[in-house]
Write a protein that holds these residues in place. Structure first.
Motif, PDB file in Angstrom:
ATOM      1  N   GLN A 275       0.821  -1.221   0.000  1.00  0.00           N
ATOM      2  CA  GLN A 275       0.000   0.000   0.000  1.00  0.00           C
ATOM      3  C   GLN A 275       0.853   1.268   0.000  1.00  0.00           C
ATOM      4  O   GLN A 275       0.481   2.262  -0.623  1.00  0.00           O
ATOM      5  N   SER A 276       2.003   1.213   0.694  1.00  0.00           N
ATOM      6  CA  SER A 276       2.869   2.408   0.674  1.00  0.00           C
ATOM      7  C   SER A 276       3.448   2.606  -0.732  1.00  0.00           C
ATOM      8  O   SER A 276       3.615   3.740  -1.188  1.00  0.00           O
ATOM      9  N   GLU A 277       3.716   1.493  -1.446  1.00  0.00           N
ATOM     10  CA  GLU A 277       4.175   1.623  -2.834  1.00  0.00           C
ATOM     11  C   GLU A 277       3.087   2.257  -3.698  1.00  0.00           C
ATOM     12  O   GLU A 277       3.353   3.140  -4.516  1.00  0.00           O
ATOM     13  N   GLN A 278       1.854   1.816  -3.458  1.00  0.00           N
ATOM     14  CA  GLN A 278       0.725   2.398  -4.214  1.00  0.00           C
ATOM     15  C   GLN A 278       0.585   3.890  -3.931  1.00  0.00           C
ATOM     16  O   GLN A 278       0.325   4.681  -4.833  1.00  0.00           O
ATOM     17  N   LEU A 279       0.778   4.259  -2.660  1.00  0.00           N
ATOM     18  CA  LEU A 279       0.595   5.668  -2.294  1.00  0.00           C
ATOM     19  C   LEU A 279       1.672   6.564  -2.883  1.00  0.00           C
ATOM     20  O   LEU A 279       1.400   7.709  -3.255  1.00  0.00           O
ATOM     21  N   VAL A 280       2.919   6.032  -2.933  1.00  0.00           N
ATOM     22  CA  VAL A 280       4.037   6.862  -3.418  1.00  0.00           C
ATOM     23  C   VAL A 280       4.074   6.910  -4.939  1.00  0.00           C
ATOM     24  O   VAL A 280       4.290   7.968  -5.526  1.00  0.00           O
TER      25      VAL A 280
ATOM     26  N   ARG B  88       6.095   6.870 -15.040  1.00  0.00           N
ATOM     27  CA  ARG B  88       6.305   6.613 -13.611  1.00  0.00           C
ATOM     28  C   ARG B  88       6.533   7.938 -12.866  1.00  0.00           C
ATOM     29  O   ARG B  88       5.977   8.173 -11.796  1.00  0.00           O
ATOM     30  N   LEU B  89       7.373   8.782 -13.487  1.00  0.00           N
ATOM     31  CA  LEU B  89       7.677  10.081 -12.889  1.00  0.00           C
ATOM     32  C   LEU B  89       6.405  10.915 -12.749  1.00  0.00           C
ATOM     33  O   LEU B  89       6.165  11.548 -11.712  1.00  0.00           O
ATOM     34  N   GLY B  90       5.583  10.893 -13.784  1.00  0.00           N
ATOM     35  CA  GLY B  90       4.336  11.657 -13.773  1.00  0.00           C
ATOM     36  C   GLY B  90       3.423  11.190 -12.656  1.00  0.00           C
ATOM     37  O   GLY B  90       2.804  12.013 -11.967  1.00  0.00           O
ATOM     38  N   ASN B  91       3.344   9.883 -12.453  1.00  0.00           N
ATOM     39  CA  ASN B  91       2.466   9.363 -11.406  1.00  0.00           C
ATOM     40  C   ASN B  91       2.965   9.724 -10.014  1.00  0.00           C
ATOM     41  O   ASN B  91       2.159  10.007  -9.126  1.00  0.00           O
ATOM     42  N   ILE B  92       4.295   9.721  -9.822  1.00  0.00           N
ATOM     43  CA  ILE B  92       4.845  10.086  -8.511  1.00  0.00           C
ATOM     44  C   ILE B  92       4.509  11.546  -8.199  1.00  0.00           C
ATOM     45  O   ILE B  92       4.045  11.868  -7.104  1.00  0.00           O
ATOM     46  N   LEU B  93       4.735  12.428  -9.178  1.00  0.00           N
ATOM     47  CA  LEU B  93       4.475  13.851  -8.949  1.00  0.00           C
ATOM     48  C   LEU B  93       2.970  14.109  -8.821  1.00  0.00           C
ATOM     49  O   LEU B  93       2.549  14.946  -8.031  1.00  0.00           O
TER      50      LEU B  93
ATOM     51  N   SER C 276      14.601  10.938  -7.195  1.00  0.00           N
ATOM     52  CA  SER C 276      14.571  12.342  -6.762  1.00  0.00           C
ATOM     53  C   SER C 276      13.127  12.825  -6.665  1.00  0.00           C
ATOM     54  O   SER C 276      12.790  13.600  -5.773  1.00  0.00           O
ATOM     55  N   ALA C 277      12.287  12.359  -7.600  1.00  0.00           N
ATOM     56  CA  ALA C 277      10.876  12.770  -7.581  1.00  0.00           C
ATOM     57  C   ALA C 277      10.179  12.231  -6.334  1.00  0.00           C
ATOM     58  O   ALA C 277       9.335  12.917  -5.751  1.00  0.00           O
ATOM     59  N   VAL C 278      10.552  11.023  -5.919  1.00  0.00           N
ATOM     60  CA  VAL C 278       9.974  10.462  -4.690  1.00  0.00           C
ATOM     61  C   VAL C 278      10.341  11.358  -3.500  1.00  0.00           C
ATOM     62  O   VAL C 278       9.480  11.726  -2.688  1.00  0.00           O
ATOM     63  N   ALA C 279      11.640  11.731  -3.441  1.00  0.00           N
ATOM     64  CA  ALA C 279      12.109  12.593  -2.333  1.00  0.00           C
ATOM     65  C   ALA C 279      11.432  13.965  -2.406  1.00  0.00           C
ATOM     66  O   ALA C 279      11.020  14.515  -1.377  1.00  0.00           O
ATOM     67  N   TYR C 280      11.287  14.496  -3.607  1.00  0.00           N
ATOM     68  CA  TYR C 280      10.654  15.811  -3.784  1.00  0.00           C
ATOM     69  C   TYR C 280       9.185  15.749  -3.374  1.00  0.00           C
ATOM     70  O   TYR C 280       8.681  16.646  -2.676  1.00  0.00           O
ATOM     71  N   GLY C 281       8.525  14.670  -3.775  1.00  0.00           N
ATOM     72  CA  GLY C 281       7.116  14.497  -3.424  1.00  0.00           C
ATOM     73  C   GLY C 281       6.926  14.426  -1.917  1.00  0.00           C
ATOM     74  O   GLY C 281       6.004  15.027  -1.358  1.00  0.00           O
ATOM     75  N   GLU C 282       7.824  13.687  -1.247  1.00  0.00           N
ATOM     76  CA  GLU C 282       7.752  13.577   0.215  1.00  0.00           C
ATOM     77  C   GLU C 282       7.916  14.946   0.864  1.00  0.00           C
ATOM     78  O   GLU C 282       7.215  15.295   1.815  1.00  0.00           O
ATOM     79  N   GLN C 283       8.880  15.712   0.336  1.00  0.00           N
ATOM     80  CA  GLN C 283       9.156  17.036   0.889  1.00  0.00           C
ATOM     81  C   GLN C 283       7.950  17.964   0.680  1.00  0.00           C
ATOM     82  O   GLN C 283       7.607  18.749   1.571  1.00  0.00           O
ATOM     83  N   LEU C 284       7.324  17.829  -0.485  1.00  0.00           N
ATOM     84  CA  LEU C 284       6.151  18.664  -0.788  1.00  0.00           C
ATOM     85  C   LEU C 284       5.006  18.328   0.172  1.00  0.00           C
ATOM     86  O   LEU C 284       4.334  19.221   0.709  1.00  0.00           O
ATOM     87  N   ARG C 285       4.805  17.039   0.400  1.00  0.00           N
ATOM     88  CA  ARG C 285       3.757  16.610   1.339  1.00  0.00           C
ATOM     89  C   ARG C 285       4.033  17.184   2.725  1.00  0.00           C
ATOM     90  O   ARG C 285       3.139  17.744   3.365  1.00  0.00           O
ATOM     91  N   ALA C 286       5.317  17.030   3.165  1.00  0.00           N
ATOM     92  CA  ALA C 286       5.687  17.506   4.507  1.00  0.00           C
ATOM     93  C   ALA C 286       5.493  19.016   4.612  1.00  0.00           C
ATOM     94  O   ALA C 286       5.066  19.520   5.664  1.00  0.00           O
ATOM     95  N   THR C 287       5.772  19.739   3.528  1.00  0.00           N
ATOM     96  CA  THR C 287       5.620  21.205   3.548  1.00  0.00           C
ATOM     97  C   THR C 287       4.162  21.584   3.767  1.00  0.00           C
ATOM     98  O   THR C 287       3.861  22.471   4.571  1.00  0.00           O
TER      99      THR C 287
END
Lengths: 338, 197
Positions: free
Chosen positions: A132-137, A152-157, A249-260
């Motif tokens: 489920q965490s893979e699905q969410l990310v 893949r990149l588009g879906n992560i962002l 990098s997109a995964v890390a960026y997405g996480e940072q955006l969520r945290a922001t």
């Protein structure tokens, strides 16, 4: 001298320009120049000719090259938005690309369903959590699967963009430009850092692939240098490697955006002089109202006047009877010790 | 029996790596074995050092793929014989015109030593001095009491190049007069003069 030029460029254009545009262009322009010299006259001869050039001619050539690289890098830098969107899956409305887009969206949909099936079949809670965490990310949330992207990149962002709306009702596209100026420099720096890494990797991916796609046919059709052809073809796997890095990098960026959004959304409410909602439902309604206000100019309801602040020292007055009662309830021995 | 479903395959990956692992080796093989019409060219039979006068014995004829022949490539042996090399020439590789220089008089290079002198813009005549030029060499002592001496009337300029420390002119000094050159150029400035024609 090169370090000075880099410092000047960094000071003038910024770190993201240097990393995401100037260095990739410099690398591939240098490689292309070396390749051209090797094919036309031999690198050794060209270097010997360079040594014999007068200082003035060398200075002019170096200055011209630096200017050409900076201009090319600036063009690439200005095109970063388009490049990222291209890798996200926002392609031109051409029939073949539309077909490809639909095909790939269907493929990612099937993958999501496959993961969902795996989660249902999973034996342990840990396994279910991992799936489920893979699905969410890596994919949009279950109730937004219609917004699946073809890459893949588009879906992560996309997943990172949907997150604030999913949790708080925040329309990220509308709210982000207003929240961004309120962020602390260190928060912004962290976010910019992730974004720069992402754009650097995408630039490298694009230029590596372009290098191979241009030079390999040229070498194959105009020379018999199969050794150089094989070297140039290495740009192809390098592009793949860079894309995989960009995905990370997109995964890390997405996480940072969520945290922001998690940490700083209330800063925007304070800056807009809006009350901080008491619960999740009220907050969702407030953000939806704000979104409509900014996007469609629908008027905002006037917030209820805040209750007057308690008088100074009120907490102490209120706590005094509680302290007295607590002391009275203690056993007599303990009271004597005190 | 509970069958585990297979993940959907992405043909894009197959296409991407197929292109790399199939097409690239095939094209490389084709390039290595393609039959391009060879051209017979005079090439050095062995590695030749810089400032070497090329003789007929230094050359052989080799078949070079036509694609490697450019407008700068020397195709005739007569265009090489009697010239000297500006840089080291690898064996069996085509020679380009810029790599060899014609000698106006063979006597100017026979029994000579390649001697480099540091040069400034004035020494190289503001950039007009070229390999193959013939110059007169004079020495002007630093002490004003000593008169300038004209050492050579005609010396061949082998090369004019940019070295790490600055510009350098390489002269073909007659070996027999090497010691005289050393003696007279000590504590003196070497001046070059080219006859205006």
């Amino acid at each position: 001298m090169f370090a000075t030029v880099l410092q000047e460029l960094k000071g003038y254009f910024g770190r993201d320009f240097l990393l995401a545009a100037f260095l990739p262009i410099l690398l591939f322009a240098g490689l292309s120049l070396m390749l051209y010299l090797e094919v036309t006259q031999g690198l050794g001869t060209a270097l010997a000719g360079w040594e014999n050039l007068p200082t003035l001619a060398r200075t002019v050539v170096i200055a011209g090259t630096v200017i050409a690289v900076v201009v090319a890098a600036y063009l690439l830098y200005n095109g970063q938005y388009v490049i990222v969107r291209l890798f996200e899956g926002y392609w031109p409305q051409i029939r073949a690309l539309l077909w490809l887009r639909n095909y790939r969206v269907g493929l990612y949909r099937k993958r999501w369903e496959y993961l969902d099936h795996l989660a249902q079949q999973a034996g342990t809670g840990t396994e279910i959590n991992e799936i489920q965490s893979e699905q969410l990310v890596f994919y949009p949330p279950p109730n937004h699967l219609d917004q699946m992207m073809p890459t893949r990149l588009g879906n992560i962002l996309r997943a990172a963009e949907i997150y604030p709306h999913e949790r708080y009702g925040i329309d990220a596209a509308v709210i982000w430009p207003r929240l961004r100026p309120l962020l602390k420099p260190e928060t912004l720096a962290l976010l910019e850092d992730r974004k720069t890494t992402l754009t650097f990797m995408l630039s490298m991916c694009l230029l590596s692939a372009a290098f191979s796609l241009v030079w390999c046919p040229v070498l194959a059709l105009a020379t018999d240098r199969w050794d150089l052809f094989l070297l140039c073809a290495l740009g192809w796997p390098l592009a793949w490697l860079c894309y995989q890095n960009a995905v990370q990098s997109a995964v890390a960026y997405g996480e940072q955006l969520r945290a922001t959004f998690d940490l700083h959304r209330h800063d925007l409410l304070r800056a807009l002089n809006r009350p901080i909602p008491a619960d999740a439902d009220a907050e969702r309604k407030e953000w939806l109202r704000l979104g409509r206000f900014f996007y469609r100019n629908l008027p905002l309801p006037v917030p209820a006047p805040a209750s007057p602040p308690p008088p100074r020292g009120w907490e102490r007055v209120a706590e005094a009877p509680a302290d007295y009662l607590e002391k009275r309830s203690r056993p007599p021995e303990e009271q004597e010790q005190r | 029996m509970n069958t585990r479903p297979q993940p959907p395959r992405d043909p894009w990956s197959w296409l991407y790596w197929g292109l790399f692992f199939v097409v690239v080796p095939l094209v490389a093989l084709w390039m290595a074995h393609q039959s391009t019409p060879p051209v017979n060219l005079p090439v050095p039979a062995r590695d030749l050092p810089p400032y070497h006068i090329i003789t007929a014995g230094d050359l052989i004829t080799a078949s070079i793929p036509a694609r490697r022949v450019t407008a700068e490539t020397v195709c005739n042996a007569q265009d090489l014989i009697g010239r000297y090399t500006l840089q080291a020439l690898p064996a069996e590789q085509a020679v380009r015109r810029g790599q060899v220089v014609a000698v106006p008089d063979p006597a100017l290079i026979t029994d000579t030593l390649a001697v480099a002198i540091p040069a400034d813009s004035a020494t190289i005549l503001g950039g007009a001095l070229r390999p193959g030029d013939v110059v007169a060499v004079a020495v002007v002592p630093i002490e004003e009491a000593t008169a300038p001496v004209r050492l050579f009337d005609a010396v061949l300029v082998l090369d004019v190049k940019q070295a790490e420390g600055g510009k350098v002119v390489v002269l073909a000094i007659p070996a027999a007069r090497w010691e005289e050159y050393l003696t007279k150029s000590r504590n003196a400035t070497v001046m070059l003069a080219r006859r205006v024609e």
